[in-house]
Design a protein around this motif. Structure first.
Motif, PDB file in Angstrom:
ATOM      1  N   PRO A  22      31.324   4.008   7.189  1.00 47.87           N
ATOM      2  CA  PRO A  22      30.645   2.714   7.240  1.00 47.87           C
ATOM      3  C   PRO A  22      31.564   1.656   7.859  1.00 47.87           C
ATOM      4  O   PRO A  22      32.783   1.726   7.735  1.00 47.87           O
ATOM      5  N   LEU A  33      31.606  -7.400   4.223  1.00 51.05           N
ATOM      6  CA  LEU A  33      30.326  -6.718   4.055  1.00 51.05           C
ATOM      7  C   LEU A  33      30.485  -5.337   4.669  1.00 51.05           C
ATOM      8  O   LEU A  33      30.934  -5.215   5.804  1.00 51.05           O
ATOM      9  N   VAL A  35      28.689  -1.852   5.891  1.00 47.48           N
ATOM     10  CA  VAL A  35      27.368  -1.387   6.314  1.00 47.48           C
ATOM     11  C   VAL A  35      27.494   0.000   6.936  1.00 47.48           C
ATOM     12  O   VAL A  35      28.298   0.198   7.848  1.00 47.48           O
ATOM     13  N   GLN A  37      24.517   2.027   7.879  1.00 50.47           N
ATOM     14  CA  GLN A  37      23.407   2.375   8.775  1.00 50.47           C
ATOM     15  C   GLN A  37      23.604   1.756  10.148  1.00 50.47           C
ATOM     16  O   GLN A  37      23.835   0.564  10.276  1.00 50.47           O
ATOM     17  N   LEU A  40      21.357  -1.219  11.024  1.00 58.59           N
ATOM     18  CA  LEU A  40      21.773  -2.437  10.348  1.00 58.59           C
ATOM     19  C   LEU A  40      23.044  -3.003  10.992  1.00 58.59           C
ATOM     20  O   LEU A  40      23.210  -4.221  11.108  1.00 58.59           O
ATOM     21  N   GLN A  41      23.910  -2.118  11.458  1.00 59.04           N
ATOM     22  CA  GLN A  41      25.098  -2.546  12.203  1.00 59.04           C
ATOM     23  C   GLN A  41      24.674  -3.269  13.487  1.00 59.04           C
ATOM     24  O   GLN A  41      25.291  -4.264  13.880  1.00 59.04           O
ATOM     25  N   GLN A  73      15.354  -3.759   3.306  1.00 56.66           N
ATOM     26  CA  GLN A  73      16.767  -3.381   3.214  1.00 56.66           C
ATOM     27  C   GLN A  73      17.642  -4.324   4.037  1.00 56.66           C
ATOM     28  O   GLN A  73      18.717  -4.732   3.596  1.00 56.66           O
ATOM     29  N   THR A  77      20.532  -6.873   2.588  1.00 57.65           N
ATOM     30  CA  THR A  77      21.906  -6.842   3.094  1.00 57.65           C
ATOM     31  C   THR A  77      22.344  -8.231   3.551  1.00 57.65           C
ATOM     32  O   THR A  77      23.459  -8.663   3.252  1.00 57.65           O
TER      33      THR A  77
END
Length: 172
Positions: A22, A33, A35, A37, A40-41, A73, A77
């Protein structure tokens, strides 16, 4: 709809990470934070690319509009990032000036510098420490002078600059 929310973040990817782990995004205030996925990145990369501007939440989340679970989601985040102090959420876009023929700095910062202060407030209500030479020229940036006039004014400061401060004015 998003209720008119705007998102901004001054983040950088923590160096030294491998491609399979991640991604840890770090803010200047030390908050972070993490992350995992890729999709999402990609959303966070949009924020990094847009900084210091904000992006309408609807535009930022448009890529996941087709999937309510992904949208939820992503929103969670971003909210986690807000509570961690690394994501800004506002109801209006933050007005960030671009290049201008007659530059004008945030009026309270000019006022602070007129009073001899090198720590001034910015439009995000953050206190920023400026090199003394930079703070000294803020009063010139009131929108009344064009770039040639400002360059002439800046030139008067050159003999007073330390080598570090001189780096703030590479074009002079």
């Amino acid at each position: 709809t998003n209720g008119g929310l705007y998102i901004a973040a001054s983040l950088r990817v923590q160096p030294g990470q491998t491609a399979n782990e991640p991604v840890k995004y770090v803010a200047s205030n030390g908050g972070a934070l993490v992350v995992g996925q890729r999709w999402l990145q990609a959303i966070l990369q949009q924020l990094i690319a847009a900084w210091p501007n904000s992006i309408a939440a609807a535009d930022l989340l448009a890529a996941v509009d087709y999937n309510p679970d992904l949208r939820l989601q992503a929103a969670k985040t971003l909210l986690e990032g807000f509570f961690a102090g690394v994501i800004e959420i506002t109801t209006e876009p933050i007005p960030v000036a671009g290049a201008a023929d007659n530059p004008r700095i945030f009026a309270p910062a000019r006022l602070f510098s007129l009073r001899g202060r090198t720590r001034v407030g910015n439009i995000r209500h953050e206190m920023v420490q400026l090199p003394p030479a930079v703070a000294a020229i803020l009063p010139l940036l009131d929108g009344s002078k064009d770039l040639p006039a400002l360059e002439a004014g800046f030139s008067a400061f050159l003999p007073l600059l330390s080598p570090q401060d001189a780096q703030e004015f590479p074009s002079i």
